[in-house]
Design a protein around this motif. Structure first.
Motif, PDB file in Angstrom:
ATOM      1  N   PHE A 136     -19.917  65.334 -12.151  1.00 33.34           N
ATOM      2  CA  PHE A 136     -20.555  64.305 -12.972  1.00 33.34           C
ATOM      3  C   PHE A 136     -19.508  63.479 -13.711  1.00 33.34           C
ATOM      4  O   PHE A 136     -19.628  62.251 -13.818  1.00 33.34           O
ATOM      5  N   GLN A 137     -18.475  64.118 -14.225  1.00 33.37           N
ATOM      6  CA  GLN A 137     -17.432  63.396 -14.944  1.00 33.37           C
ATOM      7  C   GLN A 137     -16.702  62.418 -14.013  1.00 33.37           C
ATOM      8  O   GLN A 137     -16.388  61.290 -14.399  1.00 33.37           O
ATOM      9  N   VAL A 138     -16.444  62.854 -12.781  1.00 33.99           N
ATOM     10  CA  VAL A 138     -15.756  61.975 -11.829  1.00 33.99           C
ATOM     11  C   VAL A 138     -16.617  60.759 -11.518  1.00 33.99           C
ATOM     12  O   VAL A 138     -16.152  59.604 -11.567  1.00 33.99           O
ATOM     13  N   LEU A 139     -17.898  61.004 -11.198  1.00 36.43           N
ATOM     14  CA  LEU A 139     -18.770  59.880 -10.850  1.00 36.43           C
ATOM     15  C   LEU A 139     -18.992  58.963 -12.052  1.00 36.43           C
ATOM     16  O   LEU A 139     -19.049  57.730 -11.897  1.00 36.43           O
ATOM     17  N   HIS A 140     -19.133  59.542 -13.230  1.00 38.78           N
ATOM     18  CA  HIS A 140     -19.334  58.722 -14.426  1.00 38.78           C
ATOM     19  C   HIS A 140     -18.104  57.855 -14.682  1.00 38.78           C
ATOM     20  O   HIS A 140     -18.236  56.681 -15.082  1.00 38.78           O
TER      21      HIS A 140
ATOM     22  N   SER B 124     -17.929  53.747 -14.800  1.00 37.21           N
ATOM     23  CA  SER B 124     -17.337  53.024 -15.927  1.00 37.21           C
ATOM     24  C   SER B 124     -16.259  52.059 -15.459  1.00 37.21           C
ATOM     25  O   SER B 124     -16.127  50.945 -15.980  1.00 37.21           O
ATOM     26  N   ASP B 125     -15.478  52.475 -14.466  1.00 36.73           N
ATOM     27  CA  ASP B 125     -14.428  51.583 -13.936  1.00 36.73           C
ATOM     28  C   ASP B 125     -15.033  50.351 -13.278  1.00 36.73           C
ATOM     29  O   ASP B 125     -14.471  49.255 -13.355  1.00 36.73           O
ATOM     30  N   ILE B 126     -16.172  50.527 -12.619  1.00 33.16           N
ATOM     31  CA  ILE B 126     -16.820  49.369 -11.994  1.00 33.16           C
ATOM     32  C   ILE B 126     -17.345  48.417 -13.062  1.00 33.16           C
ATOM     33  O   ILE B 126     -17.262  47.196 -12.927  1.00 33.16           O
ATOM     34  N   LYS B 127     -17.881  48.973 -14.163  1.00 33.13           N
ATOM     35  CA  LYS B 127     -18.425  48.133 -15.229  1.00 33.13           C
ATOM     36  C   LYS B 127     -17.345  47.310 -15.906  1.00 33.13           C
ATOM     37  O   LYS B 127     -17.586  46.180 -16.348  1.00 33.13           O
ATOM     38  N   SER B 128     -16.141  47.884 -16.031  1.00 35.04           N
ATOM     39  CA  SER B 128     -15.089  47.203 -16.800  1.00 35.04           C
ATOM     40  C   SER B 128     -14.706  45.904 -16.127  1.00 35.04           C
ATOM     41  O   SER B 128     -14.621  45.807 -14.899  1.00 35.04           O
ATOM     42  N   ARG B 129     -14.464  44.895 -16.932  1.00 37.03           N
ATOM     43  CA  ARG B 129     -14.095  43.571 -16.438  1.00 37.03           C
ATOM     44  C   ARG B 129     -12.618  43.373 -16.701  1.00 37.03           C
ATOM     45  O   ARG B 129     -12.199  43.136 -17.821  1.00 37.03           O
TER      46      ARG B 129
ATOM     47  N   GLN C  94      -9.777  45.644 -10.834  1.00 39.21           N
ATOM     48  CA  GLN C  94     -11.199  45.988 -10.723  1.00 39.21           C
ATOM     49  C   GLN C  94     -11.576  46.205  -9.267  1.00 39.21           C
ATOM     50  O   GLN C  94     -12.347  47.100  -8.938  1.00 39.21           O
ATOM     51  N   TRP C  95     -11.017  45.380  -8.367  1.00 40.51           N
ATOM     52  CA  TRP C  95     -11.363  45.526  -6.952  1.00 40.51           C
ATOM     53  C   TRP C  95     -10.871  46.865  -6.414  1.00 40.51           C
ATOM     54  O   TRP C  95     -11.547  47.498  -5.598  1.00 40.51           O
ATOM     55  N   GLN C  96      -9.713  47.307  -6.871  1.00 40.72           N
ATOM     56  CA  GLN C  96      -9.218  48.604  -6.423  1.00 40.72           C
ATOM     57  C   GLN C  96     -10.124  49.730  -6.913  1.00 40.72           C
ATOM     58  O   GLN C  96     -10.394  50.691  -6.185  1.00 40.72           O
TER      59      GLN C  96
ATOM     60  N   LYS D  59     -13.169  49.847  -4.715  1.00 39.16           N
ATOM     61  CA  LYS D  59     -12.902  50.489  -3.426  1.00 39.16           C
ATOM     62  C   LYS D  59     -12.832  52.007  -3.573  1.00 39.16           C
ATOM     63  O   LYS D  59     -13.329  52.749  -2.717  1.00 39.16           O
ATOM     64  N   THR D  60     -12.213  52.462  -4.645  1.00 35.13           N
ATOM     65  CA  THR D  60     -12.163  53.908  -4.894  1.00 35.13           C
ATOM     66  C   THR D  60     -13.564  54.477  -5.090  1.00 35.13           C
ATOM     67  O   THR D  60     -13.905  55.538  -4.545  1.00 35.13           O
ATOM     68  N   ALA D  61     -14.374  53.786  -5.864  1.00 36.55           N
ATOM     69  CA  ALA D  61     -15.740  54.254  -6.108  1.00 36.55           C
ATOM     70  C   ALA D  61     -16.545  54.323  -4.815  1.00 36.55           C
ATOM     71  O   ALA D  61     -17.293  55.277  -4.575  1.00 36.55           O
TER      72      ALA D  61
END
Length: 1582
Positions: A1309-1313, A1317-1322, A1328-1330, A1333-1335
């Motif tokens: 859960f911590q990894v997915l959360h 959060s990384d996707i949300k960050s601008r 952000q694109w990297q 891709k990781t997500a």
């Protein structure tokens, strides 16, 4: 005023005649810049003063240096902002218009004097300041003539710069572009275009043409030169000139009445200028070389025609364009009233070259139309061109190109003169020049192909045969390869009736012209026989579709050829001893025999009655009556005597062909082996009558034509013919003959020569290479033995000879040892029994030789290194060409022993210190090449030694010592690829050693004592490789108990020694500076940890404390490698740390005491950051990235901004390993390719394309075997260094997958959360694109795992947030159509959605599922990313309809909208006009059409729900199809999908379509619906 008082005299000083010019310029410059100087209208005064100096140079008596200083001063002043300020009344400054003329003249003078110009930058600066200033540019803008003069001068200057080969000045390029733009703008505003055209011819034409010609191969100036050419075309062919062109061309090419009219002066002047420039009489030629301008003008004439045809001056019916073509032909000396080319001071070839280019433009622009309206009859003029071509003095390359283009326009143009064309261009042409021969080949191929498409082959052959009687006697008809290939293909596709008609035509031609006439033209006979020969070789008679009647007719015709034609002609040729007649007749015999054998092979036994069974006759090469009974034995023997006495190479070659044909017939029809063997031995004996020294013949080339055989290339033809039947002959050859063949193979591959560039030519080394690489060669182990023996004999001569030439005392002893070893390896007495040695006997036989190798090693150690010569390189090349994996065990042993001997020479002397000179540098490269080749071959042999006890013969301690010494050499350590190859050899050797417990137990103490504790890194490397392989061996199930116990005890002692070693280097392991020097210790510890975990799990015990003592030290080292940004070149360190982390996550439950939750969290964060950074090196700069060419074939490419710094060194080159990385090969294929590599691809070094997107995102879990395969591929192909980042990425994906599977629910859960959060960050830094891709990678892999119930709950809880954030990312990308973003972000998001949808409503709620339809609308479906984008959208729609059916049925409109968008995009992409430019794209589009059919089939399964809306999709489809022309192959695949929609339409819907569609669209639908009812609609009938 007090401040200005000191400058009151400045004005008087400037106006004073006695003041020097330099002082005046200084004063006016100061006055311009200073606010303290007051002069009424000061700026205007200064500009007027300087302009006055430039305009009236003579009045002011200025020298050239003075003028340069004035220009410099003016440039500085105009470059300030003060010069361009405007007030409310207009510009504050006013420059005299006369300055524009002075500036143009100065630039033109600078261009003529270039590069000896000092003030060029000042002139450019002044001009740039004026042209870019709104206040000053009016001096050029007032008159078009002024602007045209400026454009002409600048164009002249740029042309001179290009001519000197200098790089462009940015300011000059900008100035040129600006002037072109302003000139185009002024031209549009001009009231009359005639003066502009006149001035263009006088001023602009020559400079633009010179710039265009000089910059055609210069990438820096190519763009601006094309801008100038377009500007010139816009001026010459302005729409206002349309009527003038039509009138002028009508006058100069029309009837007599029209010629009385006065032609338009402007257009007439244009063509007079063109003619004058070509002839060198126009005055504009003075600024450039006259001959160069004439050449450029000739080359511009086709461009001029193309520009006219593309302009609005060209009329729709093509008459004006055709008349322009006629007039341009007259300018190059080809008049409609003259049948020959008028020279006009030019060679005939120049006119033909321009004519060929003009015709190519006509074809490309589709300007050829046939009308019958008086002078518009184009056909007549084109036929006149054929007459002109036939009156040329000689044939050239352009002569054939003209004919080929005319043929492509309309075959009727050539048909009336076809006989004369064939005579001049084929039969009587001098074809010494290879380019002319190639063009003849292309013309004949096009001729044959066109008449085949017209179904008029019989007509064409009639014309050819009718023209053959005029061929010169003794002349050989040239049959080039492309023509032969097309002619053969045409013959194979002939209908049976036409085939028999042509056969009878050939028979009657030979009977009428040769059999019934005592004297015949040998050239005519040779030509007819050549065509007949190819006809018989490719005629189709042995197929099931051929009727019995046809077979009967074929047999009758064959009998007629033999009895009525060949028998009398052969007897006459033998009596007359006519060489030129006998060769084509024997070739005809051969083709007839081939046809007979073909019929025999497929069951026509009626032909066997003519075959004799006399063994004496069967074994004779002088008798061909076995297969050719129409001549008696004595007649054949008499002919053979004549051929032998004549010693003609061509005749002997044809006779060899007949003899081989006879051997095949005997084998096919007789079961007596003696008959076969006698004939085979006789044939082989004649073939092997070769010169002892074949070196002079190695460079000779042959084109597979009998007519081109000479004494120089006869050996090539002979060897090529022998290679075609060598498998049959070798199986029946004697020992001496085998030895002779093997010796010739060795000679021709040992003295390696590259084959010619021409693919149609063949050389002896090329034939030898084909033999060694052929599939049949691996089936003859005895031949392998003889080849290897000959190779070793030659190496003995070379090595001993080189060594004996060096005067040293020890050399005699070394020579004797080497000689003794090679004598034993090449002992002919033992060759036969070496093939069948038992294992024990084999070991005892080769052990003394291994002892000799050790003695040679001790003797050579530190004394001398083998001089690397061409002989050594040839030896390596030959060995690498052998099928190493198919050699017998004894031959593999001999290769291993010989290579180990050669390696001894490279262990002592190191040339690194002496490699400063060019000679020593070359020697160093040669040594590295030899070592690399030897290691490659040795790697293959040892890896394939499962049944070969190699280390029972060679002591493993000695072998590893050799590797250690190689790795310690400076020449190896400085070469990354070479050291990687040696390390691969070490790994393979350790693996082989560890497979044999009798060997590895004797080596274990040495590994710990000698290698692990050595200070050098190479010792640790050997220990690491051995322990890694040893630990894996101990884990196998088949190991005996005593071996396991001994192995376990050894691993314990090794662990203790390793811990002491790690403790001694603990500070070094923690140090950043020495982090790269200890990764082998980490590799050793990883192997120990993996084995200990395996043992503990097997015995259900805890981990040994001795093993866990240094765990955290090693773990910190691994984290340091992953977190340290400076370790950019240490890919090996990263692989080592990733391997250790994979072991940790694999056995996480066993390591709970060592790996706490905090440690796991740290490891996961480090891995995610590492993986994100690694993905960042493969893409993403959304503004500057570009796709590879493979994307247009439906393949994802790699994107990388070259200016972006990265610690991952990757390249854009595509190779074999990238194909493996892309996941397009399964493991079995890859294992096969590795074994092939380790036998074949070492020498092939093949490459293939890369599916970059699947590699970076969707590669999935990578098993260790596959990772090892990729590693080996990289090493052997020499691309380990450049592709280490790809290997690290592949390994990281495997570690990530293992880590995710081992996580507890809370950790997951911590990894997915964190990913959410990384996707949300601008972020504004592009990271952000990297993160996205990781997500995507992590989420896709989590979905593919077999999760526990607790882990599944975590995934369900996070699905909503993950999908919402990815959807938000897609919304952000709606307006961003960069291909890199589509490939790296948009497509993976849709694929992620499809994968999530596939798991059903449990994960995706109906609301989220409907949201995916919106994603389909966001995806850009165009450009080079179309195919992958289409597939991603299709996957989403398919998964929705299959797994979320109820949701889709509640939202039919958006689903139909997305499906319709997919369909319409395919129609647009499959437009025939668009797809013709990239035909390789067709297969992908066909696949897309099949996907549409599958989707519509699913839709049709819900008839009630989709029946009412499907009619609208059909209406949209037929509307689009009516506007574009679909590619037939795509349409064929797409129409069944529309049929699926018609299946669910009722009669009312069909009637609606018939009513509401427009007329043109309605016709399309009627045809579609008619085909549907005829071929698809189910009617209940079968």
């Amino acid at each position: 005023m007090a401040q200005n008082s000191s400058y009151r005299g400045l004005y008087q000083q400037v106006k004073n005649r006695s003041t020097s010019l330099v002082d005046k310029l200084k004063l006016v410059t100061f006055a311009w810049k200073s606010d303290q100087v007051y002069i009424p209208n000061k700026e205007q005064f200064v500009i007027d003063l300087l302009c006055g100096y430039l305009i009236n140079k003579k009045k002011h008596q200025l020298t050239e240096e003075d003028v340069e200083q004035v220009w410099c001063c003016l440039c500085k002043l105009l470059g300030t902002s003060k010069a361009h300020i405007s007030n409310k009344y207009g510009p504050s400054l006013d420059i005299k218009p006369s300055l524009a003329q002075v500036l143009v003249e100065s630039i033109l003078a600078a261009a003529n004097a270039y590069p000896k110009v000092k003030n060029l930058k000042d002139l450019i600066g002044c001009c740039y300041s004026i042209i870019t200033s709104p206040a000053l540019s009016h001096i050029f803008a007032l008159k078009v003539d002024s602007m045209m003069g400026l454009v002409s001068a600048i164009t002249c200057l740029v042309a001179r710069v290009v001519q000197q080969g200098e790089l462009p000045d940015e300011k000059l390029i900008s100035l040129f572009s600006l002037t072109l733009e302003k000139f185009a703008h002024q031209q549009k505003l001009a009231l009359s275009q005639k003066p502009i055209l006149q001035n263009c011819c006088d001023k602009l034409l020559v400079p633009v043409l010179m710039l265009w010609w000089l910059s055609r191969h210069n990438k820096h100036f190519e763009t601006i030169s094309m801008m100038a050419v377009k500007a010139l075309a816009a001026t010459l062919f302005h729409s206002d000139h349309r009527s003038s062109y039509s009138m002028y061309l009508n006058i100069v090419t029309g009837n007599d009445g029209e010629k009385k009219s006065q032609p338009p002066k402007a257009i007439e002047n244009l063509f007079q200028v063109i003619l004058g420039l070509r002839q060198g009489t126009h005055k504009s030629c003075l600024s450039f070389d006259i001959q160069t301008v004439a050449e450029v003008t000739s080359n511009y004439i086709p461009v001029m025609l193309e520009s006219f045809l593309s302009s609005t001056c060209h009329d729709p019916n093509g008459q004006v364009g055709h008349r322009l073509f006629i007039h341009l032909c007259s300018l190059i000396g080809i008049s409609a009233s003259n049948v020959s080319i008028q020279s006009q001071g030019h060679a005939e070839g120049d006119s033909l070259r321009v004519l060929s280019q003009l015709l190519e433009v006509i074809k490309r622009m589709e300007a050829y139309t046939i009308t019958q309206e008086g002078d518009a009859n184009q056909l007549g003029f084109y036929q006149h061109l054929v007459t002109v071509l036939l009156n040329c003095k000689s044939v050239t390359v352009d002569w054939y190109r003209c004919l080929r283009t005319l043929l492509q326009l309309n075959h009727i143009i050539l048909e009336s003169k076809m006989t004369d064309i064939l005579k001049m261009g084929w039969y009587n042409a001098d074809l010494v020049d290879s380019d002319i021969s190639h063009e003849l080949d292309l013309f004949l191929e096009a001729l044959m192909g066109l008449y085949h498409r017209l179904r008029q082959i019989k007509k064409l052959l009639d014309k050819i045969l009718c023209s053959l009687p005029d061929i010169p006697s003794g002349h050989t008809l040239v049959t080039p390869p492309h023509f032969c290939s097309r002619y053969s293909a045409v013959i194979e596709t002939l209908p049976q009736g036409m085939m028999l008609d042509l056969w009878r035509k050939f028979n009657s031609e030979l009977q009428e012209n040769f059999v019934n006439k005592s004297a015949a033209n040998s050239g005519h006979l040779e030509a007819v026989c050549t065509l007949y020969h190819h006809f018989l070789l490719h005629v189709r008679v042995a197929e099931s579709s051929v009727t019995t009647v046809t077979i009967r007719s074929v047999c009758e015709l064959m009998s007629s050829v033999a009895v009525d034609i060949l028998q009398p002609l052969l007897l006459r040729a033998t009596e007359q001893k006519s060489l030129e007649t006998l060769i084509p007749l024997l070739q005809l015999c051969y083709s007839l025999g081939e046809l007979k054998l073909l019929l025999l092979r497929y069951g026509n036994n009626s032909l066997t009655k003519d075959l004799t069974t006399d063994a004496a006759q069967t074994g004779m090469m002088a008798d061909q009556s076995y297969i050719h009974p129409y001549l008696q034995v004595k007649q054949w023997q008499l002919m053979y005597k004549f051929i032998t006495k004549l010693e003609d190479c061509r005749l002997q070659y044809v006779w060899f062909q007949l003899s081989i044909q006879k051997l095949r017939a005997v084998i096919m029809t007789q079961n007596q082996q003696d008959h076969h063997r006698i004939l085979a031995e006789n044939i082989l004996q004649c073939f092997l009558d070769m010169p002892k020294d074949a070196t002079p013949y190695l460079s000779a080339q042959w084109n597979h034509l009998v007519s081109s055989i000479t004494s120089e290339n006869y050996l090539v033809a002979k060897w090529s013919l022998l290679s075609s039947c060598l498998p049959v002959l070798i199986s029946m050859a004697t020992k001496g003959q085998l030895m002779t063949v093997a010796d010739f193979i060795t000679k021709t591959s040992f003295n390696f020569q590259q084959a010619g560039n021409n693919s149609t030519m063949v050389t002896i080394p090329q034939v030898t290479r084909e033999i060694l690489c052929s599939s049949w060669f691996r089936e003859f182990p005895k031949l392998h033995t003889y080849v290897l023996t000959c190779l070793l004999i030659r190496m003995k001569e070379r090595v001993i000879g080189q060594q004996s030439s060096i005067k040293r005392r020890k050399q005699s002893g070394v020579n004797s040892l080497i000689g003794s070893l090679l004598d034993q390896l090449t002992d002919e007495v033992t060759e036969d029994w070496l093939l069948c040695l038992e294992e024990h006997s084999m070991i005892e036989h080769f052990k003394p030789m291994a002892s000799l190798i050790e003695q040679i090693h001790d003797s050579l150690q530190g004394t001398i290194s083998l001089p690397v010569t061409e002989a050594s390189l040839g030896f390596i090349q030959t060995v690498r060409s052998l099928p190493l994996e198919y050699l017998s065990s004894t031959d593999k042993f001999r290769c291993v022993l010989c290579i180990c001997t050669l390696l001894n020479f490279f262990l002592g002397h190191d040339t690194e210190k002496d490699s400063h000179s060019e000679h020593d540098g070359t020697r160093l490269n040669q040594q590295q090449t030899v070592i690399s080749g030897l290691c490659d071959v040795l790697t293959v042999l040892i890896d394939a030694s499962d049944i070969m006890p190699v280390f029972h013969v060679i002591r493993p301690q000695f072998f590893l010592t050799q590797i250690h010494q190689l790795l310690s050499k400076h020449t190896v350590q400085g070469n990354f690829d070479l050291s990687s190859r040696i390390q691969l050899l070490l790994e393979v050797s350790c693996c082989t050693i560890c497979r044999d417990h009798q060997v590895f137990m004797t080596l274990s103490s040495t590994i710990t004592k000698d290698w692990l504790m050595e200070e050098k890194d190479t010792g640790e490397l050997i220990a690491a490789c051995f322990v890694e392989k040893f630990s894996k061996t101990l884990r196998r199930d088949y190991m005996r108990e005593e071996v396991l116990v001994a192995g376990m005890n050894y691993m314990k002692s090794f662990t203790s020694a390793l811990n002491r070693r790690i403790v001694g280097k603990e500070k070094a392991l923690a140090s950043h500076d020495s982090i790269a020097k200890n990764h082998m210790l980490v590799k050793c510890y990883a192997a120990v940890l993996s084995y200990s975990c395996f043992t503990a799990k097997k015995k259900k015990l805890s981990l040994d404390e001795e093993v866990s003592r240094n765990f955290h030290t090693v773990l910190q080292w691994c984290l340091g490698v992953l977190n340290n940004n400076e370790v950019e070149s240490h890919g090996r360190l990263m692989l080592t740390s990733l391997n250790f982390l994979k072991i940790v996550f694999t056995d996480l439950k066993l390591l709970t005491a060592l790996v706490t939750e905090e440690v796991i969290q740290t490891l996961l964060e480090a891995l995610l950051l590492f993986f994100t950074a690694l993905l960042g090196c493969t893409s993403l700069d959304s503004t500057q990235s570009s796709l590879d060419d493979d994307i247009q074939d439906g393949v994802y490419g790699k994107h990388r901004n070259s200016s972006e710094p990265s610690r991952w060194k990757t390249t854009s080159s595509v190779d074999l390993v990238e194909e493996i990385l892309s996941g397009r090969r399964n493991s079995s294929e890859m294992e096969e390719s590795v074994s092939c590599l380790e036998g074949r691809q070492i020498r092939n070094n093949t490459s293939s394309s890369l599916d970059q997107h699947q590699r970076s995102i969707n590669s999935g879990y990578c098993p260790s075997s596959r990772w090892r395969t990729v590693y080996r591929q990289l090493v052997v192909t020499g691309k380990m260094k450049t592709n280490i980042g790809q290997l690290v990425l592949l390994r990281t994906q495997g570690v990530m997958s293992t880590a995710l599977m081992s996580l507890q629910p809370q950790q997951l859960f911590q990894v997915l959360h964190k990913l959410i959060s990384d996707i949300k960050s601008r972020r504004s830094d592009g990271k952000q694109w990297q993160a996205i891709k990781t997500a995507i990678f992590v989420w896709q892999h989590v979905l593919s795992y077999d999760l526990s119930d607790e882990q599944s709950e975590v995934v369900v809880c996070t699905t909503h947030d993950m999908m919402m954030n990815l959807q938000h990312v897609l919304q952000q990308l709606v307006d961003m159509t960069e291909e890199s973003l589509v490939i790296d972000i948009s497509i993976p998001i849709l694929q992620t959605q499809a994968k999530t949808l596939k798991l059903g409503p449990v994960l995706m709620s109906p609301w989220l599922a409907i949201m995916c339809l919106q994603s389909c609308q966001y995806m850009p479906l165009f450009g080079r990313t179309y195919v992958p984008a289409f597939n991603a959208v299709y996957e989403v729609l398919n998964e929705l309809l299959v797994h979320h059916t109820e949701t889709v049925l509640q939202a039919i409109p958006p689903f139909i909208s997305a499906s319709k968008r997919l369909l319409m995009s395919l129609v647009h992409e499959a437009n025939q006009e668009k797809i013709n430019k990239q035909m390789s794209h067709t297969e992908d589009l066909i696949s897309c059409a099949y996907s549409i059919e599958r989707l519509f089939t699913l839709i049709a399964s819900h008839k009630v729900d989709f029946g009412k809306v499907s009619v609208y999709m059909i209406a949209d489809y037929v509307t689009e199809v009516q506007q574009v022309t679909l590619l037939p192959a795509v349409k064929k695949a797409l129409v069944p999908a529309i049929y699926q929609l018609l299946d669910i339409c009722d009669q009312h819907a069909v009637s609606l379509l018939h009513t509401v569609l427009s007329q043109g669209v309605r016709d399309v639908f009627k045809m579609l619906y008619a085909d549907y009812k005829k071929y698809h609609k189910y009617t209940g009938k079968i």
